[in-house]
Design a protein around this motif. Structure first.
Motif, short mmCIF file in Angstrom:
data_model
loop_
_atom_site.label_atom_id
_atom_site.label_comp_id
_atom_site.label_asym_id
_atom_site.label_seq_id
_atom_site.Cartn_x
_atom_site.Cartn_y
_atom_site.Cartn_z
N HIS A 1 0.88 -1.18 0.00
CA HIS A 1 0.00 0.00 0.00
C HIS A 1 0.91 1.22 0.00
CE1 HIS A 1 -3.82 2.15 0.77
NE2 HIS A 1 -3.01 3.04 1.32
N TYR A 2 0.81 2.01 -1.07
CA TYR A 2 1.70 3.15 -1.27
C TYR A 2 0.86 4.41 -1.36
CZ TYR A 2 6.26 5.02 -2.70
OH TYR A 2 7.46 5.68 -2.74
N ALA A 3 0.96 5.26 -0.34
CA ALA A 3 0.18 6.51 -0.29
C ALA A 3 1.14 7.69 -0.40
CB ALA A 3 -0.61 6.58 1.02
N SER A 4 1.16 8.29 -1.58
CA SER A 4 2.10 9.39 -1.79
C SER A 4 1.76 10.09 -3.10
CB SER A 4 3.53 8.86 -1.83
OG SER A 4 4.45 9.90 -2.12
N HIS A 5 2.58 11.10 -3.43
CA HIS A 5 2.48 11.75 -4.73
C HIS A 5 2.95 10.79 -5.81
CE1 HIS A 5 1.47 15.77 -3.30
NE2 HIS A 5 2.40 15.66 -2.38
N MET A 6 2.23 10.77 -6.93
CA MET A 6 2.60 9.94 -8.08
C MET A 6 2.30 10.72 -9.35
SD MET A 6 1.33 6.15 -6.92
CE MET A 6 1.56 5.61 -5.22
N ARG A 7 3.04 10.35 -10.39
CA ARG A 7 2.84 11.00 -11.67
C ARG A 7 2.79 10.00 -12.82
NH1 ARG A 7 1.35 14.14 -8.75
NH2 ARG A 7 1.87 16.35 -8.53
N GLY A 8 2.28 8.80 -12.57
CA GLY A 8 2.13 7.83 -13.64
C GLY A 8 3.36 6.99 -13.90
N ASN A 9 4.55 7.60 -13.88
CA ASN A 9 5.76 6.84 -14.13
C ASN A 9 6.75 6.89 -12.97
OD1 ASN A 9 6.47 9.49 -14.34
ND2 ASN A 9 7.50 9.32 -16.31
N GLY B 1 0.19 7.22 -17.72
CA GLY B 1 1.51 6.93 -18.26
C GLY B 1 1.67 7.54 -19.63
N ALA B 2 2.76 7.19 -20.28
CA ALA B 2 3.04 7.69 -21.62
C ALA B 2 2.37 6.78 -22.64
CB ALA B 2 4.55 7.75 -21.86
N LEU B 3 1.64 7.38 -23.58
CA LEU B 3 0.93 6.62 -24.60
C LEU B 3 1.88 6.28 -25.75
CD1 LEU B 3 -1.77 5.45 -25.54
CD2 LEU B 3 -2.25 7.65 -26.61
N ASP B 4 1.95 4.99 -26.07
CA ASP B 4 2.79 4.51 -27.15
C ASP B 4 1.96 3.63 -28.07
OD1 ASP B 4 5.09 2.29 -28.09
OD2 ASP B 4 5.82 4.34 -27.96
N LYS B 5 2.52 3.21 -29.18
CA LYS B 5 1.78 2.35 -30.11
C LYS B 5 1.44 1.01 -29.49
CE LYS B 5 6.04 0.63 -32.22
NZ LYS B 5 6.80 0.46 -33.48
N ASP B 6 2.19 0.61 -28.44
CA ASP B 6 1.92 -0.65 -27.75
C ASP B 6 1.08 -0.48 -26.50
OD1 ASP B 6 3.41 -2.17 -29.57
OD2 ASP B 6 5.28 -1.65 -28.56
N GLY B 7 0.57 0.73 -26.27
CA GLY B 7 -0.29 0.96 -25.11
C GLY B 7 0.27 2.05 -24.20
N VAL B 8 -0.18 2.04 -22.95
CA VAL B 8 0.23 3.03 -21.97
C VAL B 8 1.36 2.46 -21.12
CG1 VAL B 8 -0.50 4.44 -20.02
CG2 VAL B 8 -2.08 4.03 -21.91
N PHE B 9 2.48 3.17 -21.09
CA PHE B 9 3.63 2.75 -20.30
C PHE B 9 3.70 3.60 -19.04
CE2 PHE B 9 4.61 1.06 -24.40
CZ PHE B 9 5.36 -0.09 -24.15
N GLY B 10 3.60 2.95 -17.91
CA GLY B 10 3.64 3.65 -16.63
C GLY B 10 3.79 2.66 -15.49
N LEU B 11 3.50 3.12 -14.30
CA LEU B 11 3.63 2.26 -13.12
C LEU B 11 2.68 1.06 -13.20
CD1 LEU B 11 3.85 4.96 -10.31
CD2 LEU B 11 5.66 3.39 -11.00
N GLN B 12 1.48 1.30 -13.74
CA GLN B 12 0.50 0.23 -13.84
C GLN B 12 1.06 -0.96 -14.62
OE1 GLN B 12 -3.62 1.29 -15.01
NE2 GLN B 12 -3.36 -0.14 -16.69
N ARG B 13 1.63 -0.69 -15.78
CA ARG B 13 2.18 -1.78 -16.60
C ARG B 13 3.40 -2.39 -15.92
NH1 ARG B 13 3.16 -2.05 -23.03
NH2 ARG B 13 0.91 -2.00 -22.87
N SER B 14 4.23 -1.59 -15.28
CA SER B 14 5.42 -2.13 -14.63
C SER B 14 5.06 -3.11 -13.52
CB SER B 14 6.27 -0.98 -14.07
OG SER B 14 6.74 -0.15 -15.10
N PHE B 15 4.03 -2.79 -12.74
CA PHE B 15 3.62 -3.69 -11.67
C PHE B 15 3.05 -4.99 -12.24
CE2 PHE B 15 4.06 -0.15 -8.77
CZ PHE B 15 4.32 -0.76 -7.56
N LEU B 16 2.27 -4.90 -13.30
CA LEU B 16 1.70 -6.10 -13.91
C LEU B 16 2.80 -7.00 -14.48
CD1 LEU B 16 -1.42 -4.60 -15.73
CD2 LEU B 16 -1.40 -5.93 -13.62
N ILE B 17 3.77 -6.40 -15.13
CA ILE B 17 4.86 -7.19 -15.71
C ILE B 17 5.73 -7.81 -14.62
CG2 ILE B 17 6.98 -7.01 -17.08
CD1 ILE B 17 5.60 -4.93 -18.79
N SER B 18 5.92 -7.10 -13.51
CA SER B 18 6.82 -7.57 -12.46
C SER B 18 6.21 -8.67 -11.60
CB SER B 18 7.25 -6.40 -11.58
OG SER B 18 7.93 -5.43 -12.34
N GLY B 19 4.93 -9.00 -11.79
CA GLY B 19 4.36 -10.14 -11.07
C GLY B 19 3.15 -9.84 -10.23
#
Length: 358
Positions: free
Chosen positions: A108-116, A150-168
């Protein structure tokens, strides 16, 4: 039906169907035992001197920790079995967070965030840092502004959301918009109370019930959509098992909140305090009128005979008699709703006395 979609069904978002298939292949059964979920909780609420202070975030982390400990004690789990790591204020440095995150089962992470990036007391934890980790967390709650962006790319949105999903981590709670510090803490307390305190052991339904409880609140600011709507469940819906019989929900987790038992919802406009039943009856009154002049059937105001044209563009229906008037002959009084507009004669008579009124 004048209700939000979240009031009728729980909502879960996945980035794509390919991502959903990969998550389901990685976690065929999204069920976790309470002991495994609370085996190592990491609760983070950093404070950075260069950023705006979020006092409610530290209270939020403390409340979440209390709810987790209470759930563990009710189910016969000790503090040794379910330890908690609190990284608050200056203790939440980049090095400390990065070293604890891979082994945490609940984050549980409660803080300022900016997508990436996630704020810390030193340098931020970026999406690249998360991408390099192999996470054990069964659920991660990123309780901050824009954590799902996150940042929009041709493969989707790259941000913290995708990083957490990829990391497990297959179950996330993120925000798609800016979130208020105080009401975010309130929403998270209700979410964890529903999930671990006997309300509903399903993460998506627990979030639904937490949001519905705020919608039905008598506090105008608490019930406003901006107080609860930024957050959304992403990935798989996690079901917590191993709760004691006293903690089991009394009804099915997909049972909607009964509308009859809900308090009367008020209109959220700052100048209006009517309930929605009254607003609906006004609209129904308009539809059921015996006489309702169509715009194309009139070329001039019935009151002053002023022709409708470039200078008199606005045509208004009187809600009492159904005729068409200009803005001068059918003005909208201050603090009145559109469905309360009446012509001067009907307002003077007080009973909608024109011919054709029901």
């Amino acid at each position: 039906h004048n209700t939000y979609l979240i009031e009728r069904c729980p909502i879960r978002v996945v980035p794509s169907l390919t991502t959903l298939r990969q998550l389901q292949g990685r976690v065929p059964d999204p069920t976790v035992d309470l002991k495994d979920l609370l085996a190592d909780s990491l609760l983070v609420a950093p404070r950075n001197a260069s950023e705006l202070d979020l006092p409610s975030s530290r209270a939020e982390v403390k409340s979440v920790g209390t709810i987790c400990r209470s759930a563990a004690e009710r189910n016969g789990l000790s503090g040794v079995t379910c330890p908690q790591t609190h990284l608050v204020s200056s203790d939440a440095s980049h090095e400390a967070i990065v070293s604890h995150m891979p082994g945490a089962t609940l984050l549980h992470y409660a803080s300022h965030m900016r997508g990436n990036a996630m704020s810390t007391s030193t340098q931020p934890v970026t999406m690249e840092d998360v991408h390099k980790m192999k996470l054990k967390a069964r659920m991660a709650v990123l309780s901050g502004c824009l954590s799902g962006r996150g940042a929009l790319d041709k493969d989707g949105v790259f941000g913290l959301q995708r990083s957490f999903l990829i990391s497990g981590c297959s179950t996330l709670v993120v925000s798609q918009n800016k979130a208020d510090d105080e009401y975010t803490a309130l929403l998270m307390r209700r979410f964890y109370s529903e999930l671990l305190g006997g309300g509903c052991p399903d993460s998506c339904v627990a979030m639904q019930r937490a949001m519905v409880s705020m919608i039905q609140s008598d506090d105008w600011y608490e019930s406003t959509a901006s107080s609860w709507s930024p957050f959304v469940c992403v990935g798989l819906s996690l079901t917590v098992c191993g709760l004691s019989s006293a903690d089991q929900p009394t009804q099915s987790k997909h049972t909607p909140v009964p509308a009859a038992s809900a308090p009367r919802r008020r209109c959220k406009h700052k100048y209006c305090n009517q309930d929605f039943d009254t607003l609906l009856s006004l609209g129904q009154h308009k539809r059921e009128m015996q006489h309702w002049t169509l715009n194309g059937q009139c070329s001039e105001c019935l009151g002053c005979s002023r022709p409708f044209g470039v200078t008199t563009r606005w045509r208004h229906h009187c809600r009492a008699c159904g005729e068409v008037f200009c803005n001068t002959c059918a003005p909208l009084r201050a603090n009145a709703l559109r469905d309360e507009r009446q012509c001067t004669e009907c307002r003077r008579s007080g009973d909608g006395g024109r011919k054709g009124a029901p």
